[in-house]
Design an enzyme around this catalytic site. Structure first.
Site, PDB file in Angstrom:
ATOM      1  N   TYR A  85      13.502  -2.465  -4.637  1.00  0.00           N
ATOM      2  CA  TYR A  85      12.446  -2.554  -5.639  1.00  0.00           C
ATOM      3  C   TYR A  85      11.251  -1.646  -5.389  1.00  0.00           C
ATOM      4  O   TYR A  85      10.744  -1.013  -6.306  1.00  0.00           O
ATOM      5  CB  TYR A  85      11.931  -3.996  -5.723  1.00  0.00           C
ATOM      6  CG  TYR A  85      10.688  -4.136  -6.559  1.00  0.00           C
ATOM      7  CD1 TYR A  85      10.764  -4.185  -7.947  1.00  0.00           C
ATOM      8  CD2 TYR A  85       9.414  -4.181  -5.974  1.00  0.00           C
ATOM      9  CE1 TYR A  85       9.618  -4.276  -8.722  1.00  0.00           C
ATOM     10  CE2 TYR A  85       8.273  -4.277  -6.746  1.00  0.00           C
ATOM     11  CZ  TYR A  85       8.380  -4.331  -8.116  1.00  0.00           C
ATOM     12  OH  TYR A  85       7.252  -4.424  -8.878  1.00  0.00           O
TER      13      TYR A  85
ATOM     14  N   CYS B 197       0.794  -1.226   0.000  1.00  0.00           N
ATOM     15  CA  CYS B 197       0.000   0.000   0.000  1.00  0.00           C
ATOM     16  C   CYS B 197       0.822   1.269   0.000  1.00  0.00           C
ATOM     17  O   CYS B 197       1.996   1.282   0.349  1.00  0.00           O
ATOM     18  CB  CYS B 197      -0.869   0.065   1.252  1.00  0.00           C
ATOM     19  SG  CYS B 197      -1.933  -1.341   1.404  1.00  0.00           S
TER      20      CYS B 197
ATOM     21  N   ASN C 110      -0.378   1.062   5.747  1.00  0.00           N
ATOM     22  CA  ASN C 110       0.584   0.376   4.889  1.00  0.00           C
ATOM     23  C   ASN C 110       1.356  -0.592   5.775  1.00  0.00           C
ATOM     24  O   ASN C 110       1.962  -0.168   6.758  1.00  0.00           O
ATOM     25  CB  ASN C 110       1.526   1.393   4.237  1.00  0.00           C
ATOM     26  CG  ASN C 110       2.722   0.735   3.531  1.00  0.00           C
ATOM     27  OD1 ASN C 110       3.800   1.294   3.490  1.00  0.00           O
ATOM     28  ND2 ASN C 110       2.545  -0.443   2.987  1.00  0.00           N
ATOM     29  N   GLY C 111       1.343  -1.860   5.394  1.00  0.00           N
ATOM     30  CA  GLY C 111       2.061  -2.858   6.183  1.00  0.00           C
ATOM     31  C   GLY C 111       1.177  -4.065   6.410  1.00  0.00           C
ATOM     32  O   GLY C 111       0.152  -4.234   5.743  1.00  0.00           O
TER      33      GLY C 111
ATOM     34  N   GLY D 250       0.354   0.348  -5.009  1.00  0.00           N
ATOM     35  CA  GLY D 250      -0.892  -0.414  -4.957  1.00  0.00           C
ATOM     36  C   GLY D 250      -1.816   0.025  -6.060  1.00  0.00           C
ATOM     37  O   GLY D 250      -2.106   1.211  -6.177  1.00  0.00           O
TER      38      GLY D 250
HETATM   39  P1  AMP Z   1       9.219 -13.211 -11.216  1.00  0.00           P
HETATM   40  O1  AMP Z   1       8.874 -13.116 -12.645  1.00  0.00           O
HETATM   41  O2  AMP Z   1       8.131 -13.869 -10.415  1.00  0.00           O
HETATM   42  O3  AMP Z   1      10.572 -13.785 -10.935  1.00  0.00           O
HETATM   43  O4  AMP Z   1       9.237 -11.724 -10.656  1.00  0.00           O
HETATM   44  C1  AMP Z   1      10.388 -10.944 -10.827  1.00  0.00           C
HETATM   45  C2  AMP Z   1      10.005  -9.561 -11.220  1.00  0.00           C
HETATM   46  O5  AMP Z   1       8.978  -9.060 -10.370  1.00  0.00           O
HETATM   47  C3  AMP Z   1      11.214  -8.660 -11.096  1.00  0.00           C
HETATM   48  O6  AMP Z   1      11.477  -8.146 -12.375  1.00  0.00           O
HETATM   49  C4  AMP Z   1      10.799  -7.586 -10.116  1.00  0.00           C
HETATM   50  O7  AMP Z   1      10.993  -6.317 -10.708  1.00  0.00           O
HETATM   51  C5  AMP Z   1       9.332  -7.808  -9.838  1.00  0.00           C
HETATM   52  N1  AMP Z   1       9.021  -7.871  -8.404  1.00  0.00           N
HETATM   53  C6  AMP Z   1       9.785  -8.283  -7.400  1.00  0.00           C
HETATM   54  N2  AMP Z   1       9.121  -8.216  -6.221  1.00  0.00           N
HETATM   55  C7  AMP Z   1       7.890  -7.750  -6.501  1.00  0.00           C
HETATM   56  C8  AMP Z   1       6.742  -7.428  -5.718  1.00  0.00           C
HETATM   57  N3  AMP Z   1       6.723  -7.610  -4.411  1.00  0.00           N
HETATM   58  N4  AMP Z   1       5.657  -6.940  -6.351  1.00  0.00           N
HETATM   59  C9  AMP Z   1       5.664  -6.775  -7.672  1.00  0.00           C
HETATM   60  N5  AMP Z   1       6.710  -7.051  -8.461  1.00  0.00           N
HETATM   61  C10 AMP Z   1       7.820  -7.539  -7.901  1.00  0.00           C
END
Ligand code: AMP
Length: 491
Positions: A258, A16, A117-118, A42
């Site tokens: 990220y 969030c 948020n959390g 979000g």
């Molecule tokens: P995956 O395809 O499941 O390995 O997801 C990796 C990608 O998801 C990376 O390119 C990250 O930029 C992105 N990512 C990592 N953590 C999150 C998160 N919590 N929420 C959304 N995207 C994420």
């Protein structure tokens, strides 16, 4: 009772953004702009509650801020000199209107709106006890527990009732709340989630990230401290400490990697700079001398790639072009759609890739879907060699404090070592930044293994706040998973 194992069926968890304004006739418009800037935190739903001196006016809807709050007519229905807003991303299924924040309750001390948020780690336990005593819950979000705890508090003032509630909850939270002529901001005792204070003209602002101050021309004043509560009224800003100042705060290191926007500052540090530093460390730790190009996986891999390219001296090129009209792949609810999403979102810039040895830089690997697709895409575009460099250590454990991650057993790095992941993604080589490299990048000499400077539970499994609901085993969580976490915490 909802399941609380992390994953696609998790109904209890939000990523969030929160925002609040006190002391402006344009509070709702400023809040809508703030929520625009926090949209990355979000994207499933958003809401604003404004207080006009007599009434709390609210609007909540599924969808992006743009589709709910971009019309003057929507803002006109939210008059008031104070407002709070919330962007929500819950994993799936239970995305319904009842769960959209800010939540609102008519308490004995007056109306009270709350945005969170959390994630709380004892919400199920508290909820069950409250329900047994007669509380009637309306939603399934953990945030509602705060309101019910406040409702049964014997204190008179809303902020004292909130403090009563804070002393009972466990987990990570940055809160903004609105009571009669009062804006309240709180950060959890370890400061896991961010919250900053700003000012525009006479108006005081609370925001998850400083990029939302920039959008409204507000100046940054300071971060709310871990365990601090600020109460903003016409008299000014009063700070109090429901919790003692922690000796060892544990800000979420994944915000740097990220989650936060790169133009935000957290703990007075530029997120962009931290990401570039991670890329630079990665170039030193895992060089790739045979490479012709450094290519970011856009957008989240861009700053780290720039750091990698500048340190290694290898040219940086946009070898992957992102379609900006497609949202984050990760938010798509099913695996099938997620796969389609990746294809929709990225395309190889083949003019630059053909015949080249490429270093691909991404911020993290979660399930591995993105990496597999992108490596494949590079090869189809004619790359000779494809080397992956990841600007985070292997993501091995679920987050229970407000970052959406699949359940531990679905995380690629939980199940496989680096060499196996390299084979699975089809890359010629794969390296992750080391834990100490990451800590160096964010300004530490190394990780203090006795008292880590950050929450890095997603990499280490060392959870700084108890996972009470799991330990009470009321959630259906996998026992091996639990035992493993308990062992790690007790080390
Ligand atoms: P995956 O395809 O499941 O390995 O997801 C990796 C990608 O998801 C990376 O390119 C990250 O930029 C992105 N990512 C990592 N953590 C999150 C998160 N919590 N929420 C959304 N995207 C994420």
């Amino acid at each position: 009772m909802e399941q609380m194992e992390r994953g696609a069926d998790d109904k209890f968890h939000d990523e969030c953004g929160v925002f609040g304004v006190f002391g402006s006739p344009d509070s709702s418009a400023l809040t809508a702009l703030g929520l625009h800037a926090l949209q990355h935190r979000g994207q499933e739903a958003c809401g604003i509650v404004a207080f006009d001196g007599t009434h709390f006016n609210s609007r909540r809807a599924l969808g992006l801020v743009d589709s709910t709050f971009s019309h003057a007519s929507a803002i006109a229905q939210l008059p008031g000199h104070a407002a709070i807003g919330h962007n929500r991303y819950a994993t799936t299924g239970d995305t319904n209107v009842r769960n959209i924040q800010p939540l609102f309750a008519d308490l004995a001390c007056g109306g009270f709106a709350l945005a969170h948020n959390g994630n709380l780690t004892n919400a199920h336990t508290l909820r069950q006890a409250l329900v047994e005593k007669g509380s009637l819950f309306q939603a399934t979000t953990d945030t509602e527990v705060f309101l019910h705890l406040m409702a049964v508090s014997r204190k008179a003032a809303p902020c004292d009732r909130l403090v009563d509630a804070l002393h009972q909850v466990q987990g990570a939270y940055s809160l903004v709340a609105l009571a009669d002529n009062m804006l309240i901001g709180v950060r959890d005792p370890l400061g896991i989630r961010p919250l900053s204070l700003g000012k525009v003209g006479e108006a005081v602002i609370l925001t998850s990230e400083t990029c939302a101050l920039d959008i409204i021309g507000a100046e940054f004043i300071r971060d709310i401290e871990p365990g601090e509560m600020v109460v903003i009224t016409e008299e000014g800003i009063a700070s109090s400490r429901p919790f003692e100042k922690p000796r060892n705060p544990r800000f979420c290191i994944f915000e740097y990697i990220y989650f936060a926007r790169p133009d935000s500052f957290m703990e007075n540090r530029s997120v962009y700079e931290m990401r570039k530093n991670i890329g630079a460390e990665l170039a030193r730790e895992a060089p790739c001398p045979s490479a012709d190009l450094v290519v970011p996986v856009p957008d989240s891999g861009v700053p780290a790639s720039i750091g990698y390219a500048q340190t290694s001296g290898i040219p940086f090129e946009l070898g992957i072009i992102r379609n900006h009209y497609v949202g984050r792949t990760f938010i798509e609810p099913t695996d099938h759609i997620r796969h389609l999403g990746v294809k929709l979102k990225h395309n190889a810039n083949s003019a630059y890739i053909k015949g080249k040895n490429v270093v691909l830089v991404d911020d993290s690997i979660v399930r591995g879907t993105t990496s597999r697709k992108i490596v494949d895409m590079m090869r189809s575009a004619g790359a000779k060699e494809v080397h992956m460099r990841i600007a985070a250590p292997p993501t091995k454990y679920s987050c229970f404090y407000g970052i959406d991650t699949p359940k531990t057993t679905d995380l690629l790095a939980h199940n496989y070592g680096v060499d196996e992941i390299c084979k699975l993604t089809g890359a010629d080589s794969l390296s992750y930044i080391s834990m100490d490299g990451l800590y160096r990048a964010v300004g530490e000499i190394r990780r203090n293994n006795d008292i880590p400077q950050y929450c890095d539970a997603c990499f280490t499994g060392e959870y700084p706040v108890p996972l009470t609901d799991f330990e009470n085993n009321r959630t259906g969580a996998n026992v091996t998973d639990l035992r493993e976490r308990q062992e790690r915490r007790s080390r």
